[in-house]
Scaffold this motif. Structure first.
Motif, short mmCIF file in Angstrom:
data_model
loop_
_atom_site.label_atom_id
_atom_site.label_comp_id
_atom_site.label_asym_id
_atom_site.label_seq_id
_atom_site.Cartn_x
_atom_site.Cartn_y
_atom_site.Cartn_z
N VAL A 15 1.52 21.45 -6.21
CA VAL A 15 2.27 20.43 -6.96
C VAL A 15 2.15 20.77 -8.43
CG1 VAL A 15 2.42 17.98 -7.52
CG2 VAL A 15 1.87 18.68 -5.19
N VAL A 16 3.32 20.95 -9.08
CA VAL A 16 3.30 21.37 -10.48
C VAL A 16 3.75 20.27 -11.43
CG1 VAL A 16 3.54 23.83 -9.98
CG2 VAL A 16 5.59 22.45 -10.24
N GLY A 17 4.19 19.14 -10.87
CA GLY A 17 4.61 18.05 -11.73
C GLY A 17 5.13 16.87 -10.95
N MET A 18 5.59 15.87 -11.67
CA MET A 18 6.09 14.65 -11.03
C MET A 18 7.41 14.27 -11.71
SD MET A 18 4.97 12.34 -8.78
CE MET A 18 3.23 11.97 -8.80
N VAL A 19 8.39 13.87 -10.90
CA VAL A 19 9.68 13.46 -11.46
C VAL A 19 9.90 11.98 -11.14
CG1 VAL A 19 12.16 13.91 -11.49
CG2 VAL A 19 10.57 15.78 -11.07
N PRO A 20 9.96 11.12 -12.15
CA PRO A 20 10.18 9.69 -11.87
C PRO A 20 11.60 9.43 -11.36
CG PRO A 20 9.43 10.06 -14.13
CD PRO A 20 9.81 11.39 -13.57
N VAL B 134 0.84 -1.22 0.00
CA VAL B 134 0.00 0.00 0.00
C VAL B 134 0.86 1.26 0.00
CG1 VAL B 134 -2.10 -1.00 0.96
CG2 VAL B 134 -0.37 -0.14 2.52
N ALA B 135 2.00 1.20 0.72
CA ALA B 135 2.86 2.41 0.82
C ALA B 135 3.40 2.83 -0.55
CB ALA B 135 4.00 2.15 1.79
N GLN B 136 3.59 1.84 -1.43
CA GLN B 136 4.10 2.19 -2.76
C GLN B 136 3.09 3.03 -3.54
OE1 GLN B 136 5.71 -1.08 -4.99
NE2 GLN B 136 7.58 -1.07 -3.77
N LYS B 137 1.86 3.02 -3.09
CA LYS B 137 0.82 3.80 -3.78
C LYS B 137 0.56 5.14 -3.07
CE LYS B 137 0.32 0.23 -6.44
NZ LYS B 137 0.98 0.24 -7.76
N ALA B 138 1.33 5.41 -2.04
CA ALA B 138 1.11 6.65 -1.28
C ALA B 138 1.51 7.86 -2.12
CB ALA B 138 1.93 6.62 0.00
N SER B 139 0.78 8.94 -1.91
CA SER B 139 1.15 10.18 -2.62
C SER B 139 2.25 10.87 -1.83
CB SER B 139 -0.07 11.09 -2.73
OG SER B 139 -0.48 11.47 -1.43
N GLY B 140 2.89 11.81 -2.46
CA GLY B 140 3.93 12.57 -1.77
C GLY B 140 5.26 11.86 -1.79
N LYS C 274 9.93 24.01 -14.24
CA LYS C 274 10.68 24.37 -13.05
C LYS C 274 9.86 24.07 -11.81
CE LYS C 274 14.02 27.92 -14.31
NZ LYS C 274 14.36 29.32 -14.25
N GLY C 275 10.52 23.61 -10.76
CA GLY C 275 9.82 23.34 -9.51
C GLY C 275 10.81 22.97 -8.43
N TRP C 276 10.30 22.77 -7.23
CA TRP C 276 11.17 22.49 -6.08
C TRP C 276 11.07 21.03 -5.66
CZ3 TRP C 276 14.42 26.15 -3.85
CH2 TRP C 276 14.23 27.47 -4.30
N LEU C 277 12.23 20.44 -5.36
CA LEU C 277 12.28 19.06 -4.87
C LEU C 277 12.92 19.06 -3.48
CD1 LEU C 277 13.59 16.95 -7.90
CD2 LEU C 277 11.31 16.88 -6.91
N PRO C 278 12.43 18.19 -2.57
CA PRO C 278 13.09 18.11 -1.26
C PRO C 278 14.39 17.32 -1.36
CG PRO C 278 11.30 16.53 -1.40
CD PRO C 278 11.27 17.30 -2.68
N ALA D 179 14.71 8.84 -5.55
CA ALA D 179 13.45 8.41 -4.94
C ALA D 179 12.38 8.36 -6.03
CB ALA D 179 13.05 9.38 -3.84
N SER D 180 11.42 7.44 -5.82
CA SER D 180 10.40 7.27 -6.85
C SER D 180 9.30 8.33 -6.73
CB SER D 180 9.79 5.87 -6.77
OG SER D 180 9.21 5.69 -5.50
N LYS D 181 8.70 8.66 -7.84
CA LYS D 181 7.54 9.56 -7.89
C LYS D 181 7.68 10.81 -7.02
CE LYS D 181 4.11 6.77 -6.95
NZ LYS D 181 2.75 6.33 -6.74
N GLN D 182 8.70 11.60 -7.30
CA GLN D 182 8.88 12.82 -6.52
C GLN D 182 7.99 13.92 -7.08
OE1 GLN D 182 10.81 13.56 -3.76
NE2 GLN D 182 10.91 11.33 -3.67
N GLN D 183 7.22 14.54 -6.18
CA GLN D 183 6.37 15.63 -6.64
C GLN D 183 7.19 16.91 -6.72
OE1 GLN D 183 3.10 15.38 -3.85
NE2 GLN D 183 1.86 14.33 -5.34
N LEU D 184 6.90 17.65 -7.75
CA LEU D 184 7.58 18.92 -7.99
C LEU D 184 6.68 20.03 -7.43
CD1 LEU D 184 10.24 19.37 -9.53
CD2 LEU D 184 8.90 19.70 -11.61
N TYR D 185 7.21 20.81 -6.51
CA TYR D 185 6.38 21.84 -5.86
C TYR D 185 6.68 23.23 -6.44
CZ TYR D 185 5.35 18.26 -2.36
OH TYR D 185 4.94 17.10 -1.73
N ALA D 186 5.66 24.07 -6.44
CA ALA D 186 5.82 25.44 -6.96
C ALA D 186 6.69 26.28 -6.02
CB ALA D 186 4.45 26.10 -7.13
#
Lengths: 295, 165
Positions: free
Chosen positions: B54-59, A98-104, B82-86, B39-46
Motif C-alpha cells: 500500500v503506497v497511499g490512500m485516496v479519499p 465497525v465496518a466503516q473503520k475497516a481497512s482495505g 502513482k499507484g493501482w486502484l481496484p 468509494a471511501s478510503k481507497q488504498q493505493l497499491y504498488a
C-alpha cells in the motif's frame, strides 16, 4: 501487404505479453487503417492474449460479490432470516459502525448484516460483505460491545478476503482459463461450465465457513482487525477478549470461535493490541442492546 | 526508382511500428483521463493486486488521472503519487472503458461492461444458471438482506447516542 500483416501480428503478439493486452489487441484490430486481410490474424493474437491474462487474474470485486450471495443463499437455506425488523436494523447499525473503520477497499456493494433464526451460536462472513449472525450468538453476547466485537471479527474476514482465499487454486485456475476463452465459445456450454465452477467455488467457501473453519493465521488476523475496528469506532476493545472467553467457556466451535487456534492462543494474540478504552458510554450501549435482546 | 520505393516502404513500416507501439501504450501518448473515486478510503497499491504494497490512500470524491489499466485494476496518479486502484473505487465498481481513451475521446462507463462480464467468470448470468439448478437456496432472503440500509443520519444519531465515532 503480407509483410505488413506479419508486421502487425508481431507487434500485437509482442504487446500481448503484458497485462491488458486483450484490450489493446482488440483495439488495434478495430482500427480503420488495419487491412481486412490482417484482422483475423490480429483477432487470434488478441484472443490468445486474453486467455493468458484471464488465467493469471484475481477474482474481481463483482465476482466476489456473486460468490458471496451464493454462499449466503446456502447458509440461509439452513438458518432462515429473522423476521424481527427492529433487531435486523439494530445489528446493521452496530455492523456499519465497525465496518466503516475497516481497512482495505469497501466491498463491491458494501457491507450488509442480518440476524438468522437458530439457537446454535454462530456467525458467518460471506465474501462480498454479507455478514450473518444467529439468534444464538446474539444471546451469547452480554452487551453491544461484544456484539460489535463479533461483527468486527467477521468484517475482518471479509476485508482480508479469507472466504475468497479458501477457493482451491486448481478450481480458480480452471475458472480463469475457461471463462471467456475462444475454446469455450466455439464448443458451447460456456455458461454451463462456469455455473459448475461457480457451484464448486461456493462449495469451497461454504465448507470453510461452516465446517472446517479458517486457518489459524486468518482467525488471528481477523481478531486483530476486529480489535482495531472496535478501538477506532469507540467500542471497548476488551469486548473481543470477553466474547472469546465466554464462547470458549461454553465449549462452542462455530462462527467467531472457529475450530482453531485455541481460545487461549487467540487471547494471547490480541492482548498485545487491546488498549485502554473510554468506557463511559458503555452503559448506554448496553441498555439499548438489552432493550432488544434481553426482554 | 525501385530503390526509392524500397526505402519508402521501410520508412512506412517503421512509422507504422512506432504508431502501433504508441497506440498500445495508450496513456503514454498524453491523452490521460481524469476520473472521480466514489468509494471511501481507497488504498493505493504498488501493484495491481490486493497483496501489493500500500503506497497511499485516496479519499472519496478525489480526482485521479488514469495512467493505464490491467484487468479490473487501474493505475492512477493522485497528488503526484502513482499507484493501482481496484474497479470498485469508481462508479458502479465497473471496469473503466478506456477504449476511447486511445482515440482521445471522453471516457464514460458503458453498459456493455455488464455484457462483457458474461464471458468473464462469475456474473449475473452465471448466478441465474446456478439459481435455476438450486431452487432450494434462499436467494430471496439474500435480496432482502441487501435492501437493509442505514442512512447516514441514522448512523450518526446511533453513534452519537452510544458515544461512538
Amino acid at each position: 501487404m503480407k509483410m505488413v500483416a506479419f508486421f502487425l501480428l508481431l507487434v500485437v503478439l509482442a504487446v500481448g505479453g503484458g497485462a491488458g493486452c486483450g484490450t489493446v489487441a482488440s483495439t488495434v484490430a478495430s482500427l480503420p487503417g488495419v487491412p481486412e486481410s490482417v484482422k483475423p490474424a490480429v483477432d487470434i493474437a488478441a484472443k490468445t492474449g486474453e486467455k493468458a491474462v484471464a488465467a493469471s487474474r484475481e477474482i474481481s470485486p463483482s465476482e466476489e460479490y456473486y460468490l458471496g450471495r451464493g454462499v449466503a443463499a446456502r447458509i440461509l437455506a439452513r438458518y432462515p432470516l429473522s423476521k424481527d425488523q427492529a433487531l435486523n436494523a439494530y445489528v446493521n447499525k452496530v455492523g456499519q459502525t465497525v465496518a466503516q473503520k475497516a481497512s482495505g477497499a469497501r466491498p463491491y456493494k458494501g457491507y450488509h448484516f442480518a440476524v438468522l433464526d437458530g439457537t446454535p451460536a454462530n456467525s458467518f462472513a460471506c465474501p462480498g460483505g454479507i455478514i450473518l449472525i444467529t439468534q444464538g450468538m446474539l444471546k451469547a453476547c452480554a452487551n453491544e460491545d461484544q456484539l460489535a466485537a463479533v461483527l468486527a471479527h467477521e468484517v475482518g474476514h471479509v476485508a482480508n478476503r479469507d472466504g475468497v482465499n479458501s477457493i482451491s487454486q486448481a478450481r480458480w485456475t480452471e475458472v480463469a482459463t475457461t471463462a471467456g476463452t475462444e475454446i469455450a465459445k466455439q464448443y458451447g456450454g460456456t455458461l454451463g461450465q462456469v455455473v459448475g465452477q461457480f457451484e464448486g467455488a461456493i462449495d469451497d467457501v461454504f465448507k470453510t465457513v461452516i465446517v472446517n473453519g479458517y486457518s489459524r493465521a486468518a482467525e488471528e488476523n481477523a481478531d486483530r482487525a476486529g480489535v482495531a475496528m472496535l478501538q477506532q469506532a469507540g467500542y471497548n476493545p476488551a469486548a473481543m477478549t470477553a466474547i472469546l472467553t465466554a464462547m470458549g467457556a461454553k465449549g462452542g466451535s462455530g462462527g467467531i470461535l472457529g475450530t482453531h487456534p485455541t481460545v487461549t492462543d487467540r487471547l494471547d494474540n490480541i492482548k498485545v493490541v487491546a488498549q485502554e478504552a473510554n468506557t463511559q458510554m458503555e452503559p448506554v450501549r448496553t441498555k439499548r442492546f438489552q432493550a432488544l435482546l434481553k426482554p | 526508382m525501385k530503390a526509392r520505393s524500397v526505402v519508402w516502404l521501410r520508412r512506412w513500416r517503421l512509422l507504422l511500428l512506432l504508431a502501433l507501439i504508441g497506440l498500445a501504450s495508450g496513456p503514454a501518448v498524453g491523452t490521460a483521463q481524469i476520473f472521480k473515486t466514489v468509494a471511501s478510503k481507497q488504498q493505493l497499491y504498488a501493484t495491481p493486486s490486493y497483496s501489493g504494497e500500500v503506497v497511499g490512500m485516496v479519499p472519496e470524491g478525489s480526482e485521479v488521472t488514469i495512467v493505464q489499466q490491467s484487468g479490473d485494476w487501474s493505475q492512477v496518479e493522485y497528488q503526484g503519487q502513482k499507484g493501482w486502484l481496484p474497479a470498485r473505487a469508481f462508479a458502479g465498481g465497473k471496469k473503466l472503458d478506456l477504449s476511447s481513451l486511445l482515440q482521445g475521446k471522453a471516457v464514460k462507463e458503458s453498459k456493455t461492461d455488464e455484457v462483457a462480464l458474461a464471458g468473464k467468470g462469475f456474473t449475473p448470468e452465471v448466478e441465474a444458471g446456478f439459481r435455476q439448478k438450486h431452487p432450494e437456496l434462499r436467494y430471496d432472503q439474500v435480496d432482502q438482506i441487501e435492501k437493509f440500509s442505514v442512512s447516514a443520519a441514522e448512523l450518526q444519531a446511533f453513534r452519537q447516542e452510544g458515544g461512538l465515532r
